[in-house]
Design a protein around this motif. Structure first.
Motif, PDB file in Angstrom:
ATOM      1  N   GLY A   1      47.801  -3.258   7.932  1.00 36.98           N
ATOM      2  CA  GLY A   1      47.242  -4.597   7.971  1.00 36.98           C
ATOM      3  C   GLY A   1      47.410  -5.343   6.655  1.00 36.98           C
ATOM      4  O   GLY A   1      47.603  -6.555   6.642  1.00 36.98           O
ATOM      5  N   LYS A   2      47.369  -4.609   5.556  1.00 34.40           N
ATOM      6  CA  LYS A   2      47.501  -5.245   4.240  1.00 34.40           C
ATOM      7  C   LYS A   2      48.929  -5.680   3.967  1.00 34.40           C
ATOM      8  O   LYS A   2      49.167  -6.781   3.465  1.00 34.40           O
ATOM      9  CB  LYS A   2      47.023  -4.276   3.154  1.00 34.40           C
ATOM     10  N   TYR A   3      49.894  -4.808   4.295  1.00 31.04           N
ATOM     11  CA  TYR A   3      51.285  -5.098   3.941  1.00 31.04           C
ATOM     12  C   TYR A   3      52.117  -5.609   5.121  1.00 31.04           C
ATOM     13  O   TYR A   3      53.186  -6.167   4.910  1.00 31.04           O
ATOM     14  CB  TYR A   3      51.945  -3.840   3.375  1.00 31.04           C
ATOM     15  N   GLY A   4      51.629  -5.419   6.342  1.00 31.65           N
ATOM     16  CA  GLY A   4      52.418  -5.799   7.504  1.00 31.65           C
ATOM     17  C   GLY A   4      51.849  -6.950   8.297  1.00 31.65           C
ATOM     18  O   GLY A   4      52.374  -7.277   9.372  1.00 31.65           O
ATOM     19  N   CYS A   5      50.790  -7.575   7.788  1.00 32.05           N
ATOM     20  CA  CYS A   5      50.229  -8.709   8.522  1.00 32.05           C
ATOM     21  C   CYS A   5      51.131  -9.927   8.353  1.00 32.05           C
ATOM     22  O   CYS A   5      52.077  -9.928   7.549  1.00 32.05           O
ATOM     23  CB  CYS A   5      48.816  -9.021   8.009  1.00 32.05           C
ATOM     24  N   GLY A   6      50.849 -10.965   9.100  1.00 31.79           N
ATOM     25  CA  GLY A   6      51.645 -12.176   9.016  1.00 31.79           C
ATOM     26  C   GLY A   6      51.561 -12.822   7.646  1.00 31.79           C
ATOM     27  O   GLY A   6      50.576 -12.675   6.924  1.00 31.79           O
ATOM     28  N   PHE A   7      52.610 -13.563   7.293  1.00 29.55           N
ATOM     29  CA  PHE A   7      52.694 -14.177   5.967  1.00 29.55           C
ATOM     30  C   PHE A   7      51.508 -15.090   5.682  1.00 29.55           C
ATOM     31  O   PHE A   7      51.015 -15.147   4.551  1.00 29.55           O
ATOM     32  CB  PHE A   7      54.001 -14.969   5.863  1.00 29.55           C
ATOM     33  N   LEU A   8      51.014 -15.802   6.683  1.00 30.29           N
ATOM     34  CA  LEU A   8      49.928 -16.760   6.468  1.00 30.29           C
ATOM     35  C   LEU A   8      48.623 -16.087   6.070  1.00 30.29           C
ATOM     36  O   LEU A   8      47.742 -16.723   5.496  1.00 30.29           O
ATOM     37  CB  LEU A   8      49.708 -17.594   7.734  1.00 30.29           C
TER      38      LEU A   8
ATOM     39  N   LEU B   1      50.064   2.345  -2.137  1.00 27.72           N
ATOM     40  CA  LEU B   1      49.575   3.090  -0.983  1.00 27.72           C
ATOM     41  C   LEU B   1      48.514   4.110  -1.370  1.00 27.72           C
ATOM     42  O   LEU B   1      47.505   4.275  -0.663  1.00 27.72           O
ATOM     43  CB  LEU B   1      50.753   3.793  -0.289  1.00 27.72           C
ATOM     44  N   ILE B   2      48.728   4.804  -2.488  1.00 23.26           N
ATOM     45  CA  ILE B   2      47.759   5.810  -2.921  1.00 23.26           C
ATOM     46  C   ILE B   2      46.433   5.142  -3.288  1.00 23.26           C
ATOM     47  O   ILE B   2      45.349   5.617  -2.910  1.00 23.26           O
ATOM     48  CB  ILE B   2      48.316   6.607  -4.117  1.00 23.26           C
ATOM     49  N   GLY B   3      46.533   4.034  -4.002  1.00 21.93           N
ATOM     50  CA  GLY B   3      45.316   3.313  -4.364  1.00 21.93           C
ATOM     51  C   GLY B   3      44.577   2.788  -3.143  1.00 21.93           C
ATOM     52  O   GLY B   3      43.344   2.836  -3.087  1.00 21.93           O
ATOM     53  N   ASP B   4      45.316   2.279  -2.151  1.00 26.01           N
ATOM     54  CA  ASP B   4      44.691   1.760  -0.939  1.00 26.01           C
ATOM     55  C   ASP B   4      43.975   2.864  -0.165  1.00 26.01           C
ATOM     56  O   ASP B   4      42.836   2.695   0.281  1.00 26.01           O
ATOM     57  CB  ASP B   4      45.746   1.102  -0.050  1.00 26.01           C
ATOM     58  N   ALA B   5      44.675   3.991  -0.010  1.00 26.62           N
ATOM     59  CA  ALA B   5      44.069   5.117   0.705  1.00 26.62           C
ATOM     60  C   ALA B   5      42.864   5.642  -0.064  1.00 26.62           C
ATOM     61  O   ALA B   5      41.807   5.932   0.520  1.00 26.62           O
ATOM     62  CB  ALA B   5      45.102   6.221   0.908  1.00 26.62           C
TER      63      ALA B   5
ATOM     64  N   VAL C   1      44.758  -7.457  15.767  1.00 28.15           N
ATOM     65  CA  VAL C   1      44.685  -8.412  14.650  1.00 28.15           C
ATOM     66  C   VAL C   1      46.031  -8.502  13.943  1.00 28.15           C
ATOM     67  O   VAL C   1      46.517  -9.594  13.620  1.00 28.15           O
ATOM     68  CB  VAL C   1      43.583  -7.990  13.657  1.00 28.15           C
ATOM     69  N   ILE C   2      46.673  -7.348  13.708  1.00 33.48           N
ATOM     70  CA  ILE C   2      47.963  -7.330  13.010  1.00 33.48           C
ATOM     71  C   ILE C   2      49.028  -8.054  13.823  1.00 33.48           C
ATOM     72  O   ILE C   2      49.806  -8.859  13.287  1.00 33.48           O
ATOM     73  CB  ILE C   2      48.389  -5.876  12.713  1.00 33.48           C
ATOM     74  N   LEU C   3      49.062  -7.778  15.123  1.00 30.81           N
ATOM     75  CA  LEU C   3      50.044  -8.446  15.982  1.00 30.81           C
ATOM     76  C   LEU C   3      49.795  -9.950  16.031  1.00 30.81           C
ATOM     77  O   LEU C   3      50.733 -10.754  15.925  1.00 30.81           O
ATOM     78  CB  LEU C   3      49.993  -7.854  17.393  1.00 30.81           C
ATOM     79  N   LEU C   4      48.541 -10.341  16.187  1.00 28.81           N
ATOM     80  CA  LEU C   4      48.207 -11.762  16.236  1.00 28.81           C
ATOM     81  C   LEU C   4      48.621 -12.475  14.949  1.00 28.81           C
ATOM     82  O   LEU C   4      49.147 -13.596  14.984  1.00 28.81           O
ATOM     83  CB  LEU C   4      46.706 -11.935  16.446  1.00 28.81           C
ATOM     84  N   SER C   5      48.382 -11.814  13.810  1.00 27.31           N
ATOM     85  CA  SER C   5      48.662 -12.458  12.518  1.00 27.31           C
ATOM     86  C   SER C   5      50.141 -12.778  12.335  1.00 27.31           C
ATOM     87  O   SER C   5      50.493 -13.644  11.539  1.00 27.31           O
ATOM     88  CB  SER C   5      48.184 -11.561  11.373  1.00 27.31           C
ATOM     89  N   ASN C   6      50.997 -12.079  13.063  1.00 25.78           N
ATOM     90  CA  ASN C   6      52.436 -12.289  12.932  1.00 25.78           C
ATOM     91  C   ASN C   6      52.992 -13.346  13.877  1.00 25.78           C
ATOM     92  O   ASN C   6      54.186 -13.672  13.805  1.00 25.78           O
ATOM     93  CB  ASN C   6      53.180 -10.969  13.148  1.00 25.78           C
ATOM     94  N   VAL C   7      52.156 -13.875  14.767  1.00 26.31           N
ATOM     95  CA  VAL C   7      52.675 -14.839  15.750  1.00 26.31           C
ATOM     96  C   VAL C   7      51.859 -16.130  15.788  1.00 26.31           C
ATOM     97  O   VAL C   7      52.019 -16.930  16.706  1.00 26.31           O
ATOM     98  CB  VAL C   7      52.715 -14.215  17.165  1.00 26.31           C
TER      99      VAL C   7
END
Length: 678
Positions: free
Chosen positions: A518-525, A536-540, A588-594
């Motif tokens: 969700g952090k790196y693959g969400c839509g640009f907006l 990634l290590i810090g996020d996890a 949410v991730i899919l929606l953010s990209n469209v």
């Protein structure tokens, strides 16, 4: 804003030009801009220090306070120390002196297009008007209008004049706003303009509500700040700078006195403001930093700085005024050095100004050529990428517009371009998509009939049932039941052993993976991190540390307050309470990209539903696992939050102490090695 100044080698060449003293130098500073993420980043030099004027003819500047650079190439300098106004050409050659013997302390000047000079004489408590030849033609004193204030003194410091002859005057100690005086009837007070406002904190509101009159009298009064300086453009818009007014340090005021911009960067000690030929705005700070904005208050460049005592051209001691000529050369009046420093724009800046002018006028396509040259010099200059995006939008080349909008972090431009791209895709693929859906539906129906008549999927169903009969799979499936029926779900976790550490950890792993996606693959907006940057290590680690800290602190509070739940039960129940995240976050991730900007509320609403659902599940889990009442549950939640804050503070203190001890050990070790070597 952080200001970093480079210590570069300075070469000073001195030459004498008739009637003036000019010296030339290289660049002793770095130039910065703000990228689309709001970070300060270094860019090409925007302006080069070109010369400094230390004398006007044979007259040295004693205590210069203000300066105006006119369109026809003259410099007017208000020299408070010599009680006069000096006029020179752009090279510093003497033209004339104005006001000698007439002025007491000229601190501000303004020159109209017909070469009429207005002088703010602070100690003389008047505004004096001279014609082009220096003859006094008018004088304005304190307004006698009751709205001005009988006890209010009239000490004009800075002023501008609009095309109707109305004066806008900043007066020392007058916090009511900028004084407006019309030239009619020897000076008619119109009113106050562009008054600054004060902010009151909640603590101050509370204090004023409960304090006695005596206590209120001892409180510091909250008076609005008086503007430091002002300027006016061709359209009659007034620009003011005010020290200590934070994001309202720079204002662009319309005829009604309403502010039209909020700059994305500001200096705490602005000294002067002016406008250029391309609708750009220049602000000079007292410490010698020069800020250039576009007409919307977006920062283009910041450069310059305070001199360190070596007298380097391009650095100042105390700036009093800034001016700009028709060639976009900047003139900076340094009151401490008693000189005018001149900066010439680089090729990069000239190209940017050209494209800026075309872009601001809506001539996007014409701006592409200079913008292309700007991007060849600096492909990461966000403002140029943003302008290119708008140019391609006008040409309906939405693919290229998307590309440049993403480079510029221009969310509005990206949304507009994506809307068009999405609509085009729907138009091109609607019939095909409908056909695919119908085909899939028909295949499903056929397979259902075959299963009903011949049982073609019976072997597969048997294997699936066997898979679901495994203990871990049952526990994983139970998390979905827990999400829908939390009270019964907590009973199963507590009494029926329908949870395990392995199952809880797998759910937690899913949460970590989805949070990273969700952090790196969400839509640009909706993206909040830079493209291409990953931690990634810090996020996890952040998710794991927060979860474990909450569990540990909550278990501690529950144990102290006679909670029935074990650590394992709380751990598993809280992990199960995160199940809505597993099911909703992919949506949410899919929606953010469209989606476009106008549809962002769909993602926000979905997130609110997900977070609320998780919060309710956590509350019920805490209550049911420990057999608490609602009141006791709220109490434990508050105690848990307090304990987490204390634990975080303790960890921070330990970290600071550890870093200090480590630094001390490294310093001692370095000293030992040095002494052994010598």
């Amino acid at each position: 804003m952080k200001r970093k100044l480079s210590a570069l080698l300075l070469l000073i060449i001195t030459c004498i030009v008739t009637g003036s003293e000019i010296s030339y130098a290289s660049t002793p500073y770095k130039t910065y801009t703000i990228d689309g993420y709001g970070y300060v980043t270094e860019t090409q030099s925007a302006y080069m220090p070109d010369a400094s004027i230390t004398k006007v003819g044979e007259d040295a500047l004693l205590s210069p306070s203000d300066m105006v650079v006119t369109e026809d190439g003259f410099i007017y300098i208000a020299d408070t120390g010599s009680k006069k106004v000096l006029v020179s050409d752009l090279e510093g050659n003497y033209i004339r002196t104005i006001g000698e013997g007439e002025l007491t302390a000229p601190t501000g000047i303004y020159v109209t297009k017909d070469k009429t000079l207005y002088v703010a004489d602070k100690d003389g408590k008047k505004v004096v008007v001279f014609d082009e030849e220096g003859n006094k033609i008018q004088e304005y004193g304190k307004p006698d209008h009751p709205l001005y204030g009988e006890s209010m003194d009239f000490k004009p410091q800075k002023l501008v004049v609009n095309k109707s002859g109305n004066m806008y005057i900043i007066c020392e100690g007058n916090t009511n706003g900028i004084v407006q005086i019309a030239p009619t009837n020897g000076g008619t007070f119109i009113g106050y303009f562009g008054t600054n406002y004060t902010s009151v904190s909640l603590l101050e509101v509370f204090q004023r509500a409960i304090f006695t009159d005596e206590q209120k009298a001892k409180m510091l009064s909250k008076l609005p700040s008086t503007p430091t300086n002002l300027s006016i453009d061709e359209s009659g818009l007034i620009y003011t700078v005010t020290q200590g007014d934070y994001q309202y340090t720079l204002k662009k005021l319309n005829i009604a006195g309403s502010n039209l911009i909020v700059p994305d960067a500001y200096d705490e000690l602005p000294a002067s403001v002016t406008t250029g030929a391309y609708d750009n705005i220049y602000v000079a700070s007292q410490d010698g930093y020069i800020y250039e904005y576009n007409s919307d208050g977006e920062l283009l460049f910041v450069f310059g700085g305070r001199d360190d005592g070596r007298g380097r051209i391009g650095l100042c001691d105390k700036v009093a005024a800034i001016g700009v000529d028709n060639e976009s050369n900047l003139y900076l009046l340094d009151a401490e050095k008693k000189q005018v420093q001149i900066f010439k724009p680089t090729e990069f800046t000239n190209l940017l100004h050209e494209s800026l002018f075309l872009y601001e006028k809506g001539r996007y396509t014409e701006s592409k050529e200079p913008l292309t040259q700007v991007l060849e010099m600096n492909s990461l200059f966000d403002y140029a990428n943003k302008a290119m995006c708008r140019a391609y939008l006008q040409e309906e080349n939405y693919g290229e517009a998307l590309k440049y909008a993403r480079l510029a972090k221009d969310f509005d431009g990206y949304s507009d371009a994506f809307w068009e791209v999405r609509n085009q895709w729907i138009r091109d693929n609607l019939i095909l998509s409908m056909g695919v859906l119908i085909l899939v539906f028909a295949c499903v129906q056929v397979l259902k009939r075959l299963q009903k008549k011949k049982g073609i999927f019976n072997p597969l169903q048997k294997k699936v049932r066997g898979f679901y009969d495994r203990l871990l799979v049952k526990q994983m499936v139970y998390s979905r039941y827990f999400m829908k029926h939390p009270v019964d779900g907590c009973y199963g976790v507590k009494r029926e052993q329908k949870a395990s550490y392995l199952c809880a950890n797998l759910i937690l792993l899913g949460v970590i993976i989805l949070s990273i996606i969700g952090k790196y693959g969400c839509g640009f907006l909706l993206k909040t991190v830079r493209d291409g940057q990953y931690d990634l290590i810090g996020d996890a680690g952040t998710v794991i540390v927060i979860f474990l800290m909450l569990i540990a602190c909550n278990y501690l509070m529950c144990t102290i307050n006679e909670g029935e739940g074990t650590f394992k039960q709380l751990y598993c129940a809280y992990a199960y309470a995160l199940t809505p995240y597993i099911f909703i976050k992919p949506i949410v991730i899919l929606l953010s990209n469209v989606i476009t900007y106008s549809e962002v509320f769909l993602v926000q609403l979905t997130n609110y539903i997900m977070i609320s659902w998780i919060a309710v599940l956590l509350f019920i889990a805490l209550k049911e696992i420990n057999d608490y009442t609602i009141r006791s549950t709220i109490k434990i939640l508050l105690l848990t939050i307090f304990t987490v804050l204390i634990a975080a503070l303790l960890i921070f203190i330990i970290y600071i102490l550890f870093t200090q001890v480590l630094e001390f050990v490294v310093t001692i070790a370095g000293e030992v090695v040095y002494r052994l070597e010598t």
